[in-house]
Write an enzyme that holds these catalytic residues in place. Structure first.
Site, mmCIF file in Angstrom:
data_model
loop_
_atom_site.group_PDB
_atom_site.id
_atom_site.type_symbol
_atom_site.label_atom_id
_atom_site.label_comp_id
_atom_site.label_asym_id
_atom_site.label_seq_id
_atom_site.Cartn_x
_atom_site.Cartn_y
_atom_site.Cartn_z
ATOM 1 N N GLY A 1 0.823 -1.202 0.000
ATOM 2 C CA GLY A 1 0.000 0.000 0.000
ATOM 3 C C GLY A 1 0.855 1.249 0.000
ATOM 4 O O GLY A 1 1.996 1.240 -0.472
ATOM 5 N N GLU B 1 5.488 -3.413 0.993
ATOM 6 C CA GLU B 1 5.539 -3.163 -0.456
ATOM 7 C C GLU B 1 4.811 -1.842 -0.685
ATOM 8 O O GLU B 1 3.576 -1.812 -0.711
ATOM 9 C CB GLU B 1 4.826 -4.292 -1.205
ATOM 10 C CG GLU B 1 5.443 -5.661 -1.021
ATOM 11 C CD GLU B 1 6.729 -5.826 -1.807
ATOM 12 O OE1 GLU B 1 7.020 -4.969 -2.657
ATOM 13 O OE2 GLU B 1 7.447 -6.791 -1.557
ATOM 14 N N CYS C 1 1.809 0.344 -8.845
ATOM 15 C CA CYS C 1 2.966 0.818 -8.070
ATOM 16 C C CYS C 1 4.189 0.947 -8.974
ATOM 17 O O CYS C 1 4.986 1.865 -8.815
ATOM 18 C CB CYS C 1 3.249 -0.123 -6.906
ATOM 19 S SG CYS C 1 3.394 -1.842 -7.396
HETATM 20 P P1 NAP Z 1 -3.229 2.458 1.419
HETATM 21 O O1 NAP Z 1 -4.168 3.553 1.664
HETATM 22 O O2 NAP Z 1 -1.986 2.409 2.223
HETATM 23 O O3 NAP Z 1 -4.067 1.107 1.603
HETATM 24 C C1 NAP Z 1 -3.472 -0.161 1.487
HETATM 25 C C2 NAP Z 1 -4.041 -1.060 2.577
HETATM 26 O O4 NAP Z 1 -3.572 -0.581 3.839
HETATM 27 C C3 NAP Z 1 -5.562 -1.027 2.645
HETATM 28 O O5 NAP Z 1 -6.047 -2.288 3.031
HETATM 29 C C4 NAP Z 1 -5.803 0.003 3.731
HETATM 30 O O6 NAP Z 1 -7.047 -0.108 4.338
HETATM 31 C C5 NAP Z 1 -4.694 -0.330 4.695
HETATM 32 N N1 NAP Z 1 -4.333 0.754 5.592
HETATM 33 C C6 NAP Z 1 -4.050 2.036 5.258
HETATM 34 N N2 NAP Z 1 -3.743 2.751 6.375
HETATM 35 C C7 NAP Z 1 -3.827 1.884 7.410
HETATM 36 C C8 NAP Z 1 -3.637 2.033 8.822
HETATM 37 N N3 NAP Z 1 -3.286 3.205 9.375
HETATM 38 N N4 NAP Z 1 -3.831 0.951 9.599
HETATM 39 C C9 NAP Z 1 -4.189 -0.228 9.050
HETATM 40 N N5 NAP Z 1 -4.391 -0.425 7.735
HETATM 41 C C10 NAP Z 1 -4.206 0.622 6.917
HETATM 42 O O7 NAP Z 1 -2.790 2.380 -0.085
HETATM 43 P P2 NAP Z 1 -3.614 2.846 -1.358
HETATM 44 O O8 NAP Z 1 -3.398 4.291 -1.513
HETATM 45 O O9 NAP Z 1 -4.996 2.340 -1.323
HETATM 46 O O10 NAP Z 1 -2.855 2.012 -2.477
HETATM 47 C C11 NAP Z 1 -2.047 2.589 -3.409
HETATM 48 C C12 NAP Z 1 -0.609 2.613 -2.933
HETATM 49 O O11 NAP Z 1 -0.134 1.273 -2.868
HETATM 50 C C13 NAP Z 1 0.291 3.326 -3.921
HETATM 51 O O12 NAP Z 1 1.221 4.085 -3.208
HETATM 52 C C14 NAP Z 1 0.979 2.182 -4.641
HETATM 53 O O13 NAP Z 1 2.198 2.529 -5.220
HETATM 54 C C15 NAP Z 1 1.108 1.173 -3.546
HETATM 55 N N6 NAP Z 1 1.284 -0.176 -4.079
HETATM 56 C C16 NAP Z 1 2.491 -0.796 -3.895
HETATM 57 C C17 NAP Z 1 2.717 -2.057 -4.432
HETATM 58 C C18 NAP Z 1 4.024 -2.764 -4.250
HETATM 59 O O14 NAP Z 1 4.076 -3.975 -4.453
HETATM 60 N N7 NAP Z 1 5.094 -2.102 -3.862
HETATM 61 C C19 NAP Z 1 1.701 -2.684 -5.143
HETATM 62 C C20 NAP Z 1 0.488 -2.024 -5.307
HETATM 63 C C21 NAP Z 1 0.293 -0.767 -4.761
HETATM 64 P P3 NAP Z 1 -8.283 0.831 3.897
HETATM 65 O O15 NAP Z 1 -8.543 0.565 2.457
HETATM 66 O O16 NAP Z 1 -9.357 0.328 4.792
HETATM 67 O O17 NAP Z 1 -7.874 2.240 4.162
#
Ligand code: NAP
Length: 467
Positions: free
Chosen positions: A206, A228, A262
């Site tokens: 995330g 990741e 990502c």
């Molecule tokens: P995100 O907001 O961090 O959400 C990812 C997951 O983390 C979700 O299940 C989210 O739950 C949970 N989460 C977020 N904050 C949390 C907290 N404080 N406590 C517990 N759980 C928490 O990420 P996103 O913005 O949806 O996704 C896009 C990001 O992911 C981009 O930055 C992208 O580059 C990255 N990504 C990285 C990879 C890799 O392999 N490196 C692959 C794909 C995506 P909720 O949905 O309930 O908020």
């Protein structure tokens, strides 16, 4: 927090799910822990067979599984089907190779017979994002299932339909109870699960924001974690690159999944001799997309995943332009009521522009002009992120020489970014730590247990002995 499917193409609220109850959490932890102890005495072969059945079922249900993702987060149906097939490939791979990968590693030592065994450690929590609703789960699920670590899934709030579908598929394949339990956890409950002694690791994919919170909870509780996170991957075009070859991949590397990847190429760094022609042709590529219903095969640009995601991207683009970026193309409203964002190209982004150091998670390309190879490498490395990257050069040897100097976890020369089960996936710097997939991913949550075995102690040779 509401777990809710809102179809990004129709804006219809499809289904809302309540948060997990304390009882559900306890049942998941208890059944996962029970299964972990049973699996310690079970042959890996039965899990391999189940994993093959999961792959078969994914292929059998490809259509409905793919549609569930499209309704959850709007990706193109053909891309969704490709994701289902990739999941099946990952499951088959770990089913076929898991046993070999987990064989003990002998150690040559003066002490006598010594080896490292790889054992499961306990329940693993996975916290996953919405952009690849099944693939992100499978990257953690397949290796840990083979290892013997039961899993609890906390999926993104906007992809609950996909979470339920994946869990059901695992059940349908006959996996034992507790193998993968989906829970609609709120953030506090994520902390509770991480703190529970039956949980031995947490894998998050995330954002940096989510990663910080979950890594902090893992650190607080001394639990292993893999992160990741985001990226601002560079796509370097060296002066000797063949532009026709380059242009074969540019649209895909930025606009696939509506740019919400990502490892999308977010920064094109182009040699000055090719820059003008590159920009012109990138503009043509971006202008050729057809927005529309993601279930329609003729559509080539999907809506973004949510109104929130589109709004955030619009703010980032506006801010970039206010701070001096040149809008080369795009950023015009699309005459459709849903979350479409016109593919956009920004140039002349200076280091003091927020866009220079901000991940834009959507169909926006930043293009930079450089005079030398070293300038290209320095610019690629001038980022807090270090996930992946692409280099195009006149030969693979030249490209590889440059790729090794880029500070990321994954570099690809004269080709797309690939993700396959045998290739380690992950980054450095603020893109996180640890790897998923490959042997490295399989070992993320294993106990590498050293065994030294002798027939009797040799008391005349005590060098290195500990008391
Ligand atoms: P995100 O907001 O961090 O959400 C990812 C997951 O983390 C979700 O299940 C989210 O739950 C949970 N989460 C977020 N904050 C949390 C907290 N404080 N406590 C517990 N759980 C928490 O990420 P996103 O913005 O949806 O996704 C896009 C990001 O992911 C981009 O930055 C992208 O580059 C990255 N990504 C990285 C990879 C890799 O392999 N490196 C692959 C794909 C995506 P909720 O949905 O309930 O908020």
């Amino acid at each position: 927090m509401a777990y809710q499917t809102v179809n990004p193409y129709t804006n219809e609220v499809v289904k809302t799910y309540p948060d997990a109850t304390s009882d559900q959490i306890e049942v998941a932890l208890a059944s996962g822990d029970k299964l972990y102890h049973e699996w310690r005495h079970t042959d890996i072969q039965s899990r391999a067979e189940t994993l093959h059945r999961i792959a078969d079922l994914m292929r059998k249900h490809e259509d409905s599984l793919a549609k569930t993702m499209v309704i959850d987060m709007g990706k193109l149906l053909k891309e969704a089907k490709g994701e289902v097939e990739l999941c099946a490939i990952i499951a088959d791979y770990f089913a076929d190779h898991g046993a070999d990968m987990l064989k003990p590693t002998p150690i040559k030592s003066g002490v006598g017979d010594a080896w490292v065994e790889k054992h499961a450690t306990g329940v693993v929590l996975m916290v996953e994002p919405w952009n690849f609703p099944y693939y992100q789960i499978m990257r953690v699920f397949a290796p840990n299932f083979i290892v013997g670590n039961p899993m609890i899934l906390k999926h993104a709030a906007n992809t609950p339909g996909s979470a339920v579908a994946f869990e059901q598929l695992v059940k349908e394949a006959g996996a034992p109870e507790g193998s993968l339990i989906n829970l609609f956890l709120n953030y506090d409950q994520v902390g509770t699960v991480i703190a529970d002694p039956r949980v031995q690791g947490v894998a998050l994919t995330g954002s940096e924001r989510g990663g910080r919170a979950v890594a902090a909870a893992a650190g607080e509780n001394l639990k292993k974690s893999t992160m990741e996170l985001g990226g601002m991957d560079s796509f370097i075009v060296l002066p000797d690159a063949n532009l026709d070859e380059v242009m074969k991949v540019t649209r895909q590397v930025r606009l696939y999944n509506a740019g919400q990847v990502c490892t999308s190429s977010k920064r094109f760094i182009v040699a000055e001799n090719l820059y003008d022609e590159f920009l012109k042709r990138l503009g043509q590529e971006f202008a050729s997309v057809k927005p529309g219903d993601p279930l329609d095969d003729a559509t080539t640009l999907a809506p973004m995943s949510s109104a929130k995601a589109k709004h955030k991207l619009q703010q980032q683009v506006d801010e970039a332009i206010e701070n001096g970026a040149n809008l080369y193309q795009g950023n015009q409203p699309i005459d459709l009521p849903e979350q479409f964002f016109e593919p956009t190209i920004l140039t002349d982004i200076k280091p003091d522009n927020p866009a220079y150091s901000t991940e834009m998670f959507g169909p926006v390309a930043q293009v930079y002009k450089v005079a030398t190879e070293q300038e290209a490498i320095d610019l690629a490395n001038d980022s807090q992120f270090g996930l992946g990257g692409i280099v195009f050069a006149g030969s693979k040897e030249h490209g590889a020489k440059v790729a090794s100097q880029v500070e990321t976890g994954m570099e690809f020369v004269n080709t797309f970014m690939y993700t396959l089960p045998e290739l380690p996936f992950g980054g450095v710097k603020k893109s996180g730590y640890g790897r998923e997939m490959s042997t490295l991913g399989l070992e993320a949550f294993v106990n590498e247990e050293l065994i030294v075995a002798k027939d009797h102690p040799e008391l005349d040779n005590l060098a290195g002995a500990l008391f």
